[in-house]
Design a protein around this motif. Structure first.
Motif, PDB file in Angstrom:
ATOM      1  N   LEU A 123      -8.356 -25.680  -0.369  1.00  0.00           N
ATOM      2  CA  LEU A 123      -7.083 -26.664   0.181  1.00  0.00           C
ATOM      3  C   LEU A 123      -5.949 -25.663   0.215  1.00  0.00           C
ATOM      4  N   LEU A 124      -5.051 -26.041   1.120  1.00  0.00           N
ATOM      5  CA  LEU A 124      -3.940 -25.270   1.309  1.00  0.00           C
ATOM      6  C   LEU A 124      -2.810 -25.500   0.156  1.00  0.00           C
ATOM      7  N   LYS A 125      -2.282 -24.429  -0.449  1.00  0.00           N
ATOM      8  CA  LYS A 125      -1.330 -24.819  -1.696  1.00  0.00           C
ATOM      9  C   LYS A 125      -0.027 -24.036  -1.287  1.00  0.00           C
ATOM     10  N   ASN A 126       0.237 -23.888  -0.167  1.00  0.00           N
ATOM     11  CA  ASN A 126       1.587 -23.423   0.395  1.00  0.00           C
ATOM     12  C   ASN A 126       2.396 -24.468   0.813  1.00  0.00           C
ATOM     13  N   GLY A 127       2.172 -25.704   0.531  1.00  0.00           N
ATOM     14  CA  GLY A 127       3.334 -26.748   0.847  1.00  0.00           C
ATOM     15  C   GLY A 127       2.881 -27.464   2.293  1.00  0.00           C
ATOM     16  N   TYR A 128       1.842 -26.801   3.052  1.00  0.00           N
ATOM     17  CA  TYR A 128       1.503 -27.287   4.286  1.00  0.00           C
ATOM     18  C   TYR A 128       0.393 -28.508   3.934  1.00  0.00           C
ATOM     19  N   ALA A 129       0.298 -29.499   4.887  1.00  0.00           N
ATOM     20  CA  ALA A 129      -0.521 -30.795   4.545  1.00  0.00           C
ATOM     21  C   ALA A 129      -2.058 -30.318   4.810  1.00  0.00           C
ATOM     22  N   ASN A 130      -2.714 -30.911   3.671  1.00  0.00           N
ATOM     23  CA  ASN A 130      -4.142 -30.989   4.201  1.00  0.00           C
ATOM     24  C   ASN A 130      -4.385 -32.423   4.701  1.00  0.00           C
ATOM     25  N   ILE A 131      -5.245 -32.775   5.620  1.00  0.00           N
ATOM     26  CA  ILE A 131      -5.550 -33.830   6.404  1.00  0.00           C
ATOM     27  C   ILE A 131      -6.922 -34.401   6.244  1.00  0.00           C
ATOM     28  N   PHE A 132      -6.735 -35.815   6.085  1.00  0.00           N
ATOM     29  CA  PHE A 132      -8.132 -36.478   6.097  1.00  0.00           C
ATOM     30  C   PHE A 132      -7.749 -37.647   7.100  1.00  0.00           C
ATOM     31  N   TYR A 133      -9.018 -38.367   7.497  1.00  0.00           N
ATOM     32  CA  TYR A 133      -8.916 -39.636   8.376  1.00  0.00           C
ATOM     33  C   TYR A 133      -9.787 -40.386   7.562  1.00  0.00           C
ATOM     34  N   ILE A 134      -9.204 -41.578   7.097  1.00  0.00           N
ATOM     35  CA  ILE A 134      -9.652 -42.432   6.192  1.00  0.00           C
ATOM     36  C   ILE A 134      -9.410 -43.694   6.582  1.00  0.00           C
ATOM     37  N   ARG A 135     -10.228 -44.667   6.352  1.00  0.00           N
ATOM     38  CA  ARG A 135      -9.849 -46.416   6.409  1.00  0.00           C
ATOM     39  C   ARG A 135      -9.424 -46.946   5.393  1.00  0.00           C
ATOM     40  N   ASP A 136      -8.473 -47.879   5.443  1.00  0.00           N
ATOM     41  CA  ASP A 136      -7.922 -48.526   4.286  1.00  0.00           C
ATOM     42  C   ASP A 136      -8.867 -49.750   3.917  1.00  0.00           C
ATOM     43  N   LYS A 137      -7.873 -50.661   2.954  1.00  0.00           N
ATOM     44  CA  LYS A 137      -8.674 -51.758   2.628  1.00  0.00           C
ATOM     45  C   LYS A 137      -8.900 -52.859   3.362  1.00  0.00           C
ATOM     46  N   ASN A 138      -8.139 -52.699   4.909  1.00  0.00           N
ATOM     47  CA  ASN A 138      -8.276 -53.593   5.598  1.00  0.00           C
ATOM     48  C   ASN A 138      -9.288 -52.972   6.978  1.00  0.00           C
ATOM     49  N   LYS A 139     -10.006 -51.754   6.583  1.00  0.00           N
ATOM     50  CA  LYS A 139     -10.611 -51.214   7.432  1.00  0.00           C
ATOM     51  C   LYS A 139     -10.132 -50.464   8.597  1.00  0.00           C
ATOM     52  N   VAL A 140      -8.706 -50.112   8.522  1.00  0.00           N
ATOM     53  CA  VAL A 140      -7.927 -49.749   9.629  1.00  0.00           C
ATOM     54  C   VAL A 140      -7.814 -48.130   9.332  1.00  0.00           C
ATOM     55  N   LEU A 141      -7.964 -47.416  10.372  1.00  0.00           N
ATOM     56  CA  LEU A 141      -8.279 -45.936  10.146  1.00  0.00           C
ATOM     57  C   LEU A 141      -6.758 -45.212   9.955  1.00  0.00           C
ATOM     58  N   TRP A 142      -6.486 -44.265   8.945  1.00  0.00           N
ATOM     59  CA  TRP A 142      -4.998 -44.206   8.708  1.00  0.00           C
ATOM     60  C   TRP A 142      -5.218 -42.406   8.488  1.00  0.00           C
ATOM     61  N   VAL A 143      -4.151 -41.582   8.794  1.00  0.00           N
ATOM     62  CA  VAL A 143      -4.458 -40.152   8.357  1.00  0.00           C
ATOM     63  C   VAL A 143      -3.602 -40.082   7.020  1.00  0.00           C
ATOM     64  N   LEU A 144      -4.360 -39.543   6.004  1.00  0.00           N
ATOM     65  CA  LEU A 144      -4.122 -39.377   4.603  1.00  0.00           C
ATOM     66  C   LEU A 144      -3.851 -37.830   4.513  1.00  0.00           C
ATOM     67  N   TYR A 145      -2.774 -37.626   3.919  1.00  0.00           N
ATOM     68  CA  TYR A 145      -2.481 -36.117   3.698  1.00  0.00           C
ATOM     69  C   TYR A 145      -1.841 -35.790   2.537  1.00  0.00           C
ATOM     70  N   PHE A 146      -2.165 -34.535   2.029  1.00  0.00           N
ATOM     71  CA  PHE A 146      -1.550 -34.043   0.592  1.00  0.00           C
ATOM     72  C   PHE A 146      -1.231 -32.891   0.908  1.00  0.00           C
ATOM     73  N   ALA A 147      -0.194 -32.335   0.221  1.00  0.00           N
ATOM     74  CA  ALA A 147       0.271 -31.038   0.061  1.00  0.00           C
ATOM     75  C   ALA A 147       0.695 -30.778  -1.439  1.00  0.00           C
ATOM     76  N   TRP A 148       0.886 -29.386  -1.540  1.00  0.00           N
ATOM     77  CA  TRP A 148       0.995 -29.060  -2.954  1.00  0.00           C
ATOM     78  C   TRP A 148       2.790 -29.017  -3.144  1.00  0.00           C
ATOM     79  N   CYS A 149       3.148 -29.749  -4.037  1.00  0.00           N
ATOM     80  CA  CYS A 149       4.502 -29.829  -4.330  1.00  0.00           C
ATOM     81  C   CYS A 149       5.179 -29.171  -5.460  1.00  0.00           C
TER      82      CYS A 149
END
Length: 143
Positions: free
Chosen positions: A79-105
């Motif tokens: 994973l990037l730990k420089n504050g930049y986003a790590n991006i996944f494409y994941i469906r929510d509980k209603n089966k809608v595709l979302w972009v999930l992202y996480f970054a080291w804070c």
């Protein structure tokens, strides 16, 4: 394998999570998932600013799930730990595709986890990283 609840796993102060965004809570809390014991994730660093639609059409990342995201957080060497986003494409509980992202804070001393609907007007800046178990016929770095 043990089923985990998203609201228990993705909460501030546990599992190196420092912040959880409101969209994530609204659309992903209430889901159950399992973390795989072994997983091969591939990464692609954005070489230019890109919209979600461009990432999906050019790189063709396989849709992921909360278990794969959790695996990445537990095995964070890729994973990037420089504050930049790590991006996944994941469906929510209603089966809608979302972009999930996480970054080291560094201020929160943990990962900031967020979710945006596909087509959110902003693009992802170059240097951000997309993760998936597979990309459609695209050269990636395998971990």
């Amino acid at each position: 394998m043990k089923k985990l609840k998203s609201q228990d796993y993705f909460k501030e102060g546990s599992n190196t999570i420092g912040y959880v965004g409101d969209n994530f809570k609204k659309h992903f809390y209430g889901m159950e998932f399992t973390i795989p014991k072994k997983l091969s994730l591939k990464t692609k660093i954005l070489e230019r600013n890109m919209l979600d639609k461009d990432i999906l059409s050019e790189f063709k990342p396989q849709e992921s799930n909360l278990g794969e995201l959790s695996y990445a957080l537990q095995n964070d060497s890729i994973l990037l730990k420089n504050g930049y986003a790590n991006i996944f494409y994941i469906r929510d509980k209603n089966k809608v595709l979302w972009v999930l992202y996480f970054a080291w804070c560094s201020n929160d001393r943990g990962w900031g986890v967020g979710a945006d609907p596909l087509g959110y007007p902003d693009d992802w800046d170059a240097g951000r990283q997309v993760l998936s178990c597979d990309f459609g016929n695209f050269e990636t770095k395998k971990h």
